[in-house]
Design an enzyme around this catalytic site. Structure first.
Site, PDB file in Angstrom:
ATOM      1  N   ASN A 283       0.759  -1.203   0.177  1.00  0.00           N
ATOM      2  CA  ASN A 283       0.137  -0.013  -0.028  1.00  0.00           C
ATOM      3  C   ASN A 283       0.932   1.188   0.112  1.00  0.00           C
ATOM      4  OD1 ASN A 283       0.550  -0.550   2.713  1.00  0.00           O
ATOM      5  ND2 ASN A 283      -1.078   0.509   3.535  1.00  0.00           N
TER       6      ASN A 283
ATOM      7  N   CYS B 110      -3.713   1.710   6.539  1.00  0.00           N
ATOM      8  CA  CYS B 110      -3.966   1.045   7.716  1.00  0.00           C
ATOM      9  C   CYS B 110      -4.554   2.110   8.736  1.00  0.00           C
ATOM     10  CB  CYS B 110      -2.508   0.401   8.221  1.00  0.00           C
ATOM     11  SG  CYS B 110      -1.133   1.614   8.041  1.00  0.00           S
TER      12      CYS B 110
ATOM     13  N   GLU C 125       7.234   2.215  15.508  1.00  0.00           N
ATOM     14  CA  GLU C 125       8.310   2.869  14.619  1.00  0.00           C
ATOM     15  C   GLU C 125       8.473   4.182  14.757  1.00  0.00           C
ATOM     16  OE1 GLU C 125       6.587   0.308  11.101  1.00  0.00           O
ATOM     17  OE2 GLU C 125       8.726  -0.190  10.962  1.00  0.00           O
TER      18      GLU C 125
HETATM   19  P1  NAP Z   1       0.265  -9.193   3.640  1.00  0.00           P
HETATM   20  O1  NAP Z   1      -0.422 -10.169   2.638  1.00  0.00           O
HETATM   21  O2  NAP Z   1       0.215  -9.387   5.176  1.00  0.00           O
HETATM   22  O3  NAP Z   1       1.682  -8.936   3.151  1.00  0.00           O
HETATM   23  C1  NAP Z   1       2.383  -8.113   3.850  1.00  0.00           C
HETATM   24  C2  NAP Z   1       3.992  -8.732   3.431  1.00  0.00           C
HETATM   25  O4  NAP Z   1       4.312  -9.766   3.954  1.00  0.00           O
HETATM   26  C3  NAP Z   1       4.137  -8.740   1.774  1.00  0.00           C
HETATM   27  O5  NAP Z   1       5.449  -8.553   1.426  1.00  0.00           O
HETATM   28  C4  NAP Z   1       3.979 -10.388   1.426  1.00  0.00           C
HETATM   29  O6  NAP Z   1       4.682 -10.977   0.664  1.00  0.00           O
HETATM   30  C5  NAP Z   1       4.728 -10.928   2.947  1.00  0.00           C
HETATM   31  N1  NAP Z   1       4.244 -12.155   3.388  1.00  0.00           N
HETATM   32  C6  NAP Z   1       3.342 -13.041   2.859  1.00  0.00           C
HETATM   33  N2  NAP Z   1       3.271 -14.167   3.485  1.00  0.00           N
HETATM   34  C7  NAP Z   1       4.291 -14.186   4.264  1.00  0.00           C
HETATM   35  C8  NAP Z   1       4.840 -14.899   5.007  1.00  0.00           C
HETATM   36  N3  NAP Z   1       4.307 -16.566   5.318  1.00  0.00           N
HETATM   37  N4  NAP Z   1       6.124 -14.840   5.737  1.00  0.00           N
HETATM   38  C9  NAP Z   1       6.729 -13.718   5.456  1.00  0.00           C
HETATM   39  N5  NAP Z   1       6.166 -12.763   4.979  1.00  0.00           N
HETATM   40  C10 NAP Z   1       5.039 -12.924   4.170  1.00  0.00           C
HETATM   41  O7  NAP Z   1      -0.461  -7.697   3.469  1.00  0.00           O
HETATM   42  P2  NAP Z   1      -0.908  -7.038   2.519  1.00  0.00           P
HETATM   43  O8  NAP Z   1      -1.821  -7.751   1.577  1.00  0.00           O
HETATM   44  O9  NAP Z   1       0.375  -6.789   1.534  1.00  0.00           O
HETATM   45  O10 NAP Z   1      -1.205  -5.488   2.703  1.00  0.00           O
HETATM   46  C11 NAP Z   1      -2.214  -5.246   3.543  1.00  0.00           C
HETATM   47  C12 NAP Z   1      -2.423  -5.164   5.071  1.00  0.00           C
HETATM   48  O11 NAP Z   1      -1.029  -4.485   5.568  1.00  0.00           O
HETATM   49  C13 NAP Z   1      -3.478  -4.646   5.796  1.00  0.00           C
HETATM   50  O12 NAP Z   1      -4.016  -5.532   6.451  1.00  0.00           O
HETATM   51  C14 NAP Z   1      -2.967  -3.348   6.277  1.00  0.00           C
HETATM   52  O13 NAP Z   1      -3.743  -2.897   7.412  1.00  0.00           O
HETATM   53  C15 NAP Z   1      -1.788  -3.642   6.632  1.00  0.00           C
HETATM   54  N6  NAP Z   1      -0.732  -2.654   6.955  1.00  0.00           N
HETATM   55  C16 NAP Z   1      -0.436  -1.912   7.869  1.00  0.00           C
HETATM   56  C17 NAP Z   1       0.420  -1.024   8.350  1.00  0.00           C
HETATM   57  C18 NAP Z   1       0.630  -0.511   9.438  1.00  0.00           C
HETATM   58  O14 NAP Z   1       1.686   0.198   9.691  1.00  0.00           O
HETATM   59  N7  NAP Z   1       0.063  -0.920  10.510  1.00  0.00           N
HETATM   60  C19 NAP Z   1       0.687  -0.300   7.278  1.00  0.00           C
HETATM   61  C20 NAP Z   1       0.290  -0.698   5.655  1.00  0.00           C
HETATM   62  C21 NAP Z   1      -0.369  -1.891   5.865  1.00  0.00           C
HETATM   63  P3  NAP Z   1       3.736 -11.123  -1.034  1.00  0.00           P
HETATM   64  O15 NAP Z   1       2.377 -10.333  -0.668  1.00  0.00           O
HETATM   65  O16 NAP Z   1       4.778 -10.376  -1.805  1.00  0.00           O
HETATM   66  O17 NAP Z   1       3.842 -12.530  -1.087  1.00  0.00           O
END
Ligand code: NAP
Ligand code: MG
Length: 454
Positions: A132, A264, A432
């Site tokens: 994002n 987020c 952070e």
């Molecule tokens: P995600 O599916 O959890 O993926 C996040 C990252 O983790 C990606 O780089 C993903 O790789 C990787 N990943 C996936 N499976 C993994 C595993 N088993 N082990 C280690 N890494 C793994 O999240 P998203 O769909 O990209 O992002 C949306 C979510 O992020 C939302 O829930 C949002 O709220 C949250 N978010 C939180 C914040 C905050 O600061 N609190 C900021 C931004 C986003 P790939 O996708 O490349 O396979």
């Protein structure tokens, strides 16, 4: 799993480039190199690390336009937002470039000698980021981690690797030792998983979904490594009847529809005191209709497309059977467009509980201060939130009572790199940014020097 992944422009739906997917053994080679380079980096004089990070900041600054254009193409962010994001990376680097000379330990009084503490870097830090905000979130990890004397291996989300890869090249152009800050593209289940499992990665920073975050934390527990988690949110925008309603309504669309709601910190629940509920919705409607959704290359655009077709389907699913009060506009065409939606909801509804991560906001009424606080805390999440009131005492009471890591009063600000950021409850673990972030990338060593001759 194929050896490459095709990137798609979200505003056209067209694939435009193939990116390599690293294998586990390729990741291991990058980590081995990082282990080696880190020793010299940690041993360098604080000023040497500070200067290197300042140069890195300057080189990023010189490439803001290029990075912004890459983000427009890869993520569909409006150009003005993307420019802000790229500049933010330079600012974060600049800020933490001030950390190396400030990582002071303590001197603790003891008999028979001298006792001092040192902030030792972990070694290699693994950073895993979502799609994002590809640039900014990465910088919140790599800048303080490098400042504290660590090497960094960074895994961008597979959907959005371009800016991270470019920033990795800029680090080398700026003179950082090759391999000190390594960007590795590939899938979470291979590259991310390897960061979690590899014994030489001594700390993991994960930003993403709560679901994956829990698995990452479990993996880190097995390796006894610290982990910072920045996860999902369902933040409340609480509007009291003594608020400046015009201002609150005008600011509400930006607080939830910025980055197409893929934020987020999105204030995706608007809680409105019942006595001003109708009036607030009347004011909100024109503000939502005026929200400019369109071509991300235009400077006047406020919101671009969603990240992917699959994500658009997920977001659209939340509107099935929902009580949609009104919607904004969106272009037609092949991009992953979605018109912002305002939904009237009940507290238990899925739309009022689950993170949608799209331009959909749930509006709920509440009766009084106590009821507003209760409703604000009525989700598993606790990342951000806003409180609109002209009553100072109320602002102070409510900001202490809402269980969220980042709150703002009569504003929707969430992120300033020099203030702490992070979530409570299912929104995360650790913080952070802010003045202490570099120290979070160190562990304390205590050393006693005997002065007594023995
Ligand atoms: P995600 O599916 O959890 O993926 C996040 C990252 O983790 C990606 O780089 C993903 O790789 C990787 N990943 C996936 N499976 C993994 C595993 N088993 N082990 C280690 N890494 C793994 O999240 P998203 O769909 O990209 O992002 C949306 C979510 O992020 C939302 O829930 C949002 O709220 C949250 N978010 C939180 C914040 C905050 O600061 N609190 C900021 C931004 C986003 P790939 O996708 O490349 O396979
Ligand atoms: Mg995902």
């Amino acid at each position: 799993m194929s050896a490459t992944f095709t990137l798609t422009d979200p505003s056209t739906g067209r694939g435009f480039r193939d990116m390599p997917r690293a294998t586990a053994s390729e990741v291991d080679a990058v980590i081995a190199r990082a282990v080696e380079v880190q020793r010299a980096w940690a041993g360098a004089a604080p000023l040497v690390r500070a200067d290197a990070l300042r140069r890195f900041a300057r080189v990023v600054e010189d490439h803001v336009e290029e990075l912004a254009q890459l983000e427009v193409l890869n993520s569909g962010h409006p150009i003005e937002s993307a420019r802000w994001e790229a500049s933010h990376v330079a600012q974060v680097l600049n800020f933490y470039a001030g950390a190396p000379e400030r990582l002071s330990g303590q001197q603790i009084p003891v008999a028979g000698g001298l006792d001092v503490t040192f902030h030792e870097p972990y070694g290699v830090v693994g950073i895993i980021v979502p799609w994002n905000f590809p640039m900014t979130i990465a910088s919140w990890g790599f800048a303080p981690a490098l400042a504290a004397g660590n090497a960094v291996v960074l895994k961008p989300a597979e959907l959005t690797p371009l800016t991270a890869v470019r920033i990795g090249e800029l680090a080398v152009e700026a003179g950082l030792p090759e391999g000190l800050f390594a960007v590795v593209t590939g899938s979470g289940s291979v590259v991310g998983q390897r960061f979690v499992e590899h014994p030489d990665v001594r700390k993991v920073v994960f930003t993403g979904s709560t679901e994956v975050g829990v698995e990452v934390a479990a993996g880190c527990a097995r390796g006894l490594k610290p982990v910072t988690l920045e996860l999902g949110g369902k933040s409340a925008n609480i509007v009291f009847d003594d608020a400046d309603l015009e201002k609150a309504a005008a600011a509400a669309p930006g607080a939830v529809f910025d980055n197409a709601g893929q934020d987020c910190c999105a204030r995706s629940r608007i809680l409105v005191q019942r006595s001003v509920y109708d009036r607030f919705l009347e004011l909100l409607e024109p503000a939502v209709r005026d929200w400019r959704v369109g071509e991300p290359t235009l400077e006047t655009t406020q919101m671009g497309p969603l990240i992917s077709a699959a994500h658009r389907d997920t977001v659209a699913g939340f509107l099935d059977g929902a009580d949609v009060a009104f919607r904004g506009t969106a272009p037609e065409g092949d991009g992953f467009w979605f018109a912002p939606a305002v939904v009237l909801a009940e507290p238990g509804d899925r739309i009022a509980q689950d993170e949608i991560f799209g331009p959909v906001v749930a509006v709920l009424p509440f009766d009084d201060e106590e009821d507003g606080i209760r409703l604000a805390n009525d989700t598993v999440y606790g990342l951000a939130g806003s409180i609109w009131t002209e009553n100072l005492g109320r602002a102070m009471r409510v900001s202490r009572a809402v269980k969220s890591g980042v709150l703002s009063v009569n504003s929707h600000s969430s992120v300033r790199y020099w203030t702490p950021f992070g979530g409570m409850k299912a929104s995360g673990l650790g913080r952070e940014l802010g003045p202490d972030a570099a120290e979070h990338f160190t562990e304390t060593k205590n050393v006693f020097f005997a002065t007594d001759a023995s």
